[in-house]
Write a protein that holds these residues in place. Structure first.
Motif, mmCIF file in Angstrom:
data_model
loop_
_atom_site.group_PDB
_atom_site.id
_atom_site.type_symbol
_atom_site.label_atom_id
_atom_site.label_comp_id
_atom_site.label_asym_id
_atom_site.label_seq_id
_atom_site.Cartn_x
_atom_site.Cartn_y
_atom_site.Cartn_z
ATOM 1 N N LEU A 166 0.827 -1.204 0.000
ATOM 2 C CA LEU A 166 0.000 0.000 0.000
ATOM 3 C C LEU A 166 0.864 1.259 0.000
ATOM 4 O O LEU A 166 1.934 1.269 0.619
ATOM 5 C CB LEU A 166 -0.920 0.001 1.239
ATOM 6 N N PRO A 167 0.462 2.325 -0.694
ATOM 7 C CA PRO A 167 -0.848 2.497 -1.350
ATOM 8 C C PRO A 167 -0.907 1.954 -2.775
ATOM 9 O O PRO A 167 -1.960 1.992 -3.399
ATOM 10 C CB PRO A 167 -1.012 4.018 -1.348
ATOM 11 N N TYR A 168 0.229 1.438 -3.289
ATOM 12 C CA TYR A 168 0.242 0.978 -4.685
ATOM 13 C C TYR A 168 -0.863 -0.051 -4.958
ATOM 14 O O TYR A 168 -1.583 0.056 -5.947
ATOM 15 C CB TYR A 168 1.582 0.332 -5.028
ATOM 16 N N GLY A 169 -0.952 -1.053 -4.074
ATOM 17 C CA GLY A 169 -1.852 -2.170 -4.325
ATOM 18 C C GLY A 169 -3.046 -2.210 -3.408
ATOM 19 O O GLY A 169 -3.458 -3.298 -2.971
ATOM 20 N N ASP A 170 -3.610 -1.065 -3.096
ATOM 21 C CA ASP A 170 -4.803 -1.003 -2.255
ATOM 22 C C ASP A 170 -5.985 -1.590 -3.022
ATOM 23 O O ASP A 170 -6.342 -1.110 -4.100
ATOM 24 C CB ASP A 170 -5.091 0.450 -1.868
ATOM 25 N N ILE A 171 -6.588 -2.635 -2.468
ATOM 26 C CA ILE A 171 -7.654 -3.341 -3.186
ATOM 27 C C ILE A 171 -8.892 -2.470 -3.395
ATOM 28 O O ILE A 171 -9.653 -2.689 -4.346
ATOM 29 C CB ILE A 171 -8.040 -4.646 -2.455
ATOM 30 N N ASN A 172 -9.073 -1.466 -2.555
ATOM 31 C CA ASN A 172 -10.253 -0.608 -2.663
ATOM 32 C C ASN A 172 -10.020 0.596 -3.569
ATOM 33 O O ASN A 172 -10.851 0.907 -4.428
ATOM 34 C CB ASN A 172 -10.676 -0.143 -1.266
ATOM 35 N N SER A 173 -8.892 1.265 -3.404
ATOM 36 C CA SER A 173 -8.659 2.481 -4.183
ATOM 37 C C SER A 173 -7.797 2.260 -5.419
ATOM 38 O O SER A 173 -7.773 3.092 -6.322
ATOM 39 C CB SER A 173 -7.995 3.550 -3.300
#
Length: 357
Positions: A166-173
């Motif tokens: 995160l924040p690269y691979g944030d599942i939500n954003s």
């Protein structure tokens, strides 16, 4: 003619039917009976004695292997503050395990420290990279692990409910980038090894269906779930239904990647334990040696009875009070370890045999 038909039927039956013991071995020959021993190298450096079922001194890995464990799970961190869980330490341990005929299951945190649903911090050397350079770093690092350690099973991240890196691979954003990261990891593995099994690991039961729905374009083999009553609820009926639904919907082999249970609510050092109250566990499985054994036997039963059920992994089996009885920085897990307060293996180890009980 009637007698010939009867004789033929008997002959065919005798050829096709195996004994119950043979059926069990056939069913369970690839069953994963695993323990996470990530902290064992650190603990062994303190020259602590462990004891087998006979009360004789023995090394931890031998004790576990002699009682049915066939796989050891290890975490790996990119650049930890010391050598523990580093590439070098994990490679050395993994080589020893492979030489003993055990499988190695790696949990690649893609972090310099713990990664879990509450935090997914990129390695310090990967922070502030462009996304394309980050993917290249993931690819090269993952291939370094495959070449150097040769894991039998590899997790892409640890408990990645919220994503990873995160924040690269944030599942939500950043869902698209989350999928790209996973696909980069799987490609790095598949380009080098067709044998290594890839696991995606989700902590808990709730929302697991939604999570795995996001992974339809990801190439992986195993669904891994964490299940601890203190965090994931006490409804074993719900757990059973979830296992069945996930297995059928995604047609993936499924495992409990993490579980554990206390054999007592007492402490053996001055470090606060994670589980220390009867309200945190299941009432039908008290915090006793027998209760711990019965709980893990039940968890094993849930997996074996699930279509595509593959196995279980016990977390923190080695986490005795390794810093001494008055340590405030010791183990918060010693009452859930696989060794009692005298460092003797506990009865739950019998639940790790391959065969159905």
């Amino acid at each position: 003619m009637r007698y010939l038909i009867i004789i033929l039927a008997i002959f065919l039956s005798s050829c096709s039917n195996s004994t119950p013991e043979e059926d069990i071995q056939s069913l369970d020959k690839d069953y994963i009976s695993a323990i996470d021993l990530s902290s064992l190298p650190e603990i062994e450096s303190k020259n602590i004695a462990f004891y087998n079922t006979n009360g004789s001194p023995d090394d931890v890995v031998s004790i576990l292997k002699n009682n049915g464990v066939n796989t050891i799970r290890l975490r790996i961190w990119n650049h930890p503050k010391n050598d523990h869980s580093s590439f070098n330490e994990v490679k050395l341990f993994a080589d020893q395990l492979h030489n003993l005929g055990l499988k190695v299951w790696l949990t690649v945190h893609y972090s310099d420290t713990w990664a879990d649903p509450g935090k997914q911090i990129p390695p310090s050397k990967w922070q502030n990279l462009s996304f394309s350079i980050l993917k290249d770093s993931i690819y090269r690092y993952t291939q370094k692990i495959i070449i150097g350690i040769k894991p039998d099973i590899i997790q892409l991240g640890n408990e990645i409910n919220s994503g990873l890196l995160l924040p690269y691979g944030d599942i939500n954003s950043n869902k698209n980038q989350f999928i790209e990261i996973l696909n980069t990891g799987t490609k790095a593995i598949r380009d080098l090894s067709k044998e290594t099994k890839i696991m995606i690991h989700f902590a808990g039961i709730d929302n697991s269906d939604w999570f795995f729905d996001q992974l339809k374009t990801v190439d992986y083999d195993y669904i891994g779930l964490s299940y601890y009553p203190i965090w994931h609820g006490k409804d074993l009926g719900k757990v059973k239904i979830t296992l069945s639904e996930l297995s059928k919907k995604y047609q993936k082999e499924i495992l409990f990647a993490e579980t554990a249970y206390p054999f007592t609510l007492d402490w053996n050092d001055f470090t606060n334990n994670i589980v220390g109250d009867s309200e945190q566990i299941l009432p039908q499985y008290p915090a006793t040696l027998e209760g711990q054994k019965d709980f893990i036997s039940k968890i094993k039963e849930l997996i074996i009875s699930t279509e595509n059920g593959k196995g279980i992994c016990y977390w923190g089996g080695e986490l005795i009070s390794y810093n001494g009885k008055v340590a405030t920085d010791g183990s918060p897990w010693e009452n859930q370890a696989l060794f009692d307060f005298n460092n003797k293996i506990v009865p739950v180890i019998s639940s790790f045999q391959f065969k159905k009980e």
